[in-house]
Design an enzyme around this catalytic site. Structure first.
Site, PDB file in Angstrom:
ATOM      1  N   SER A 132       0.843  -1.192   0.000  1.00 13.61           N
ATOM      2  CA  SER A 132       0.000   0.000   0.000  1.00 13.61           C
ATOM      3  C   SER A 132       0.885   1.252   0.000  1.00 13.61           C
ATOM      4  CB  SER A 132      -0.953  -0.034   1.193  1.00 13.61           C
ATOM      5  OG  SER A 132      -2.002   0.901   1.042  1.00 13.61           O
ATOM      6  N   ASP A 170      -8.854  -5.393  -5.687  1.00 20.92           N
ATOM      7  CA  ASP A 170      -8.435  -4.315  -4.788  1.00 20.92           C
ATOM      8  C   ASP A 170      -9.380  -3.139  -4.962  1.00 20.92           C
ATOM      9  OD1 ASP A 170      -7.096  -2.143  -3.507  1.00 20.92           O
ATOM     10  OD2 ASP A 170      -5.201  -3.208  -3.737  1.00 20.92           O
ATOM     11  N   HIS A 184      -7.235  -5.609  -1.304  1.00 18.17           N
ATOM     12  CA  HIS A 184      -6.120  -4.822  -0.803  1.00 18.17           C
ATOM     13  C   HIS A 184      -5.645  -5.423   0.525  1.00 18.17           C
ATOM     14  CE1 HIS A 184      -3.872  -1.026  -0.932  1.00 18.17           C
ATOM     15  NE2 HIS A 184      -4.039  -0.946   0.382  1.00 18.17           N
TER      16      HIS A 184
END
Length: 425
Positions: free
Chosen positions: A245, A342, A375
């Site tokens: 991330s 995601d 994610h």
């Protein structure tokens, strides 16, 4: 009870639907992500819990009426939807092999990922058997500023055994939250058992920190590593970097901005090169829309908390914060990993970064797109996480073997064998 079962059925069906088609609107983005993240990456636990709840309610009269039977049908459909995410995760090995990750490298010597961690995910917070962790080592001190890291070793290592490859882990959290105690733990534990020395590094967070202070802190670690790596049994000449991330963005920045003076104020002469990068689900471009309805730099998060400059009047600042600005022919090898579902950072962001990097870099650029993954999928020690960790370890081991042999940065032989005649760009 029939209406309780109906309510459960509706809840299960909505959760499964969200897992397959997460919401991206401003209002639903965060709750949709968290709901889908837990449903997908904890699918076995979710299925067991849902099945037990359905059976319990049905056993206490939940099927006495149309509402209960409707709820049962919806619950079964929801569980089937979650089961489909498990099927997708089983394709992880195929996905990794298609990307070029050499899963057949030293398979007999690799320790199996512990089944207990897959059953009880919280166990990943505890160092695995055979791993020793040295915590809260200060790598940068400037007045009241004290930045710390944790070091992961194989227990029982001795300095006479030779220097080990190093791995830098950068946590995510949108540049505003996160800590070394929370992320990268399954990977660092596995890598330590394979003879690597892992460094889980903290850095200053926004809104207190203003970009590029986050990156500058990590550059300080690179300088510290050169001087102190041998104290922890690591080779100061070999370090790879990974993170997810915001940590994926910072991983790419660390790898692509080696020795850039702007990010090394006061220590411009320090060598900040790394030998490989594995960014997970990162942001690579703040100033162009593409996968986003509008550039990431225009968000409240970036304008008010991280970069702290209006995007419209300072697009150059956002370009300088973007990894795509620093693409170069002599970039280190990259292994980019992203989930196809995601909902926070669209998978198209990774695709366009890989395409641009392959057009420029002379080093291998591998890309693995995890089918059905959300994610931050690797935070949980799932089947998918275990296979990805094994793929990353074997890829980085190939790079280290090449380094020890003194060869140029090219596609390792192990990757060529596993990928056949495919091009890596």
């Amino acid at each position: 009870m029939p209406y309780v079962l109906l309510a459960l059925g509706i809840l299960f069906a909505l959760a499964a639907g969200n897992a397959h088609a997460p919401r991206r609107s401003a209002v639903l983005l965060a709750p949709s992500f968290f709901w889908g993240w837990l449903t997908i990456e904890m699918a076995p636990h979710v299925l067991v819990t849902w099945a037990a709840a359905t059976a319990l309610v049905a056993g206490f009269g939940g099927l006495d009426g149309w509402a209960g039977w409707t709820g049962l049908v919806l619950a079964i459909l929801g569980m089937a939807g979650v089961a489909a995410t498990l099927v997708a995760s089983r394709r992880t090995v195929v996905t990794l092999r298609d990307s070029g990750a050499p899963l057949d490298l030293d398979p007999e010597g690799a320790p199996a990922y512990p089944l207990a961690h897959l059953i009880v995910p919280q166990l990943c917070l505890i160092p695995r058997k055979g791993v020793r962790v040295e915590r809260n080592i200060v790598y940068r001190q400037d007045g009241r500023l004290r930045l710390k890291l944790d070091v992961f070793h194989a227990a029982g290592e001795r300095s006479g055994e030779g220097l080990r490859p190093g791995l830098m882990q950068i946590h995510g959290g949108a540049w505003v939250i996160g800590d070394k105690r929370e992320q990268g733990l399954p990977l660092l534990n596995h890598m330590a058992l394979q003879g690597w020395v892992g460094f889980n590094v903290n850095y200053r967070l926004s809104p207190r920190a203003t970009w590029p202070e986050h990156l500058i802190d990590l550059k300080h670690f690179l300088a510290w590593y050169k001087e102190h790596a041998e104290e922890y049994g690591a080779d100061p000449g070999f370090l790879c970097v990974t993170g997810g991330s915001a940590g994926g963005h910072l991983t790419a920045m660390v790898a692509l901005t080696a020795n850039v003076p702007e990010f090394q104020p006061g220590f411009e002469d320090a060598d900040t090169r790394v030998q490989g990068a594995v960014p997970f689900y990162g942001v690579y471009n703040f100033f162009e829309a593409g996968p986003w309805p509008r550039p990431m730099g225009t968000t409240h998060l970036m304008e008010r908390m991280v970069v702290k400059q209006p995007f419209a009047d300072n697009q150059e600042a956002y370009a300088r914060a973007s990894p795509v600005t620093y693409l170069r022919e002599d970039a280190p090898p990259f292994f980019v990993i992203h989930g196809s579902r995601d909902s926070l950072i669209p998978v198209a962001e990774a695709r366009r970064f890989v395409e641009c990097l392959r057009d420029v870099s002379s080093s291998p650029v591998l890309y693995a797109e995890m089918k059905g993954a959300q994610h931050a999928f690797d935070v949980f020690p799932s089947y998918r996480t275990a296979r990805v960790i094994e793929g990353v370890e074997r890829y980085l081991t190939g790079l280290h073997r090449q380094y020890r042999q003194g060869g140029p940065q090219e596609v390792p032989d192990e990757i060529k064998r596993s990928w056949g005649e495919r091009s890596v760009g």
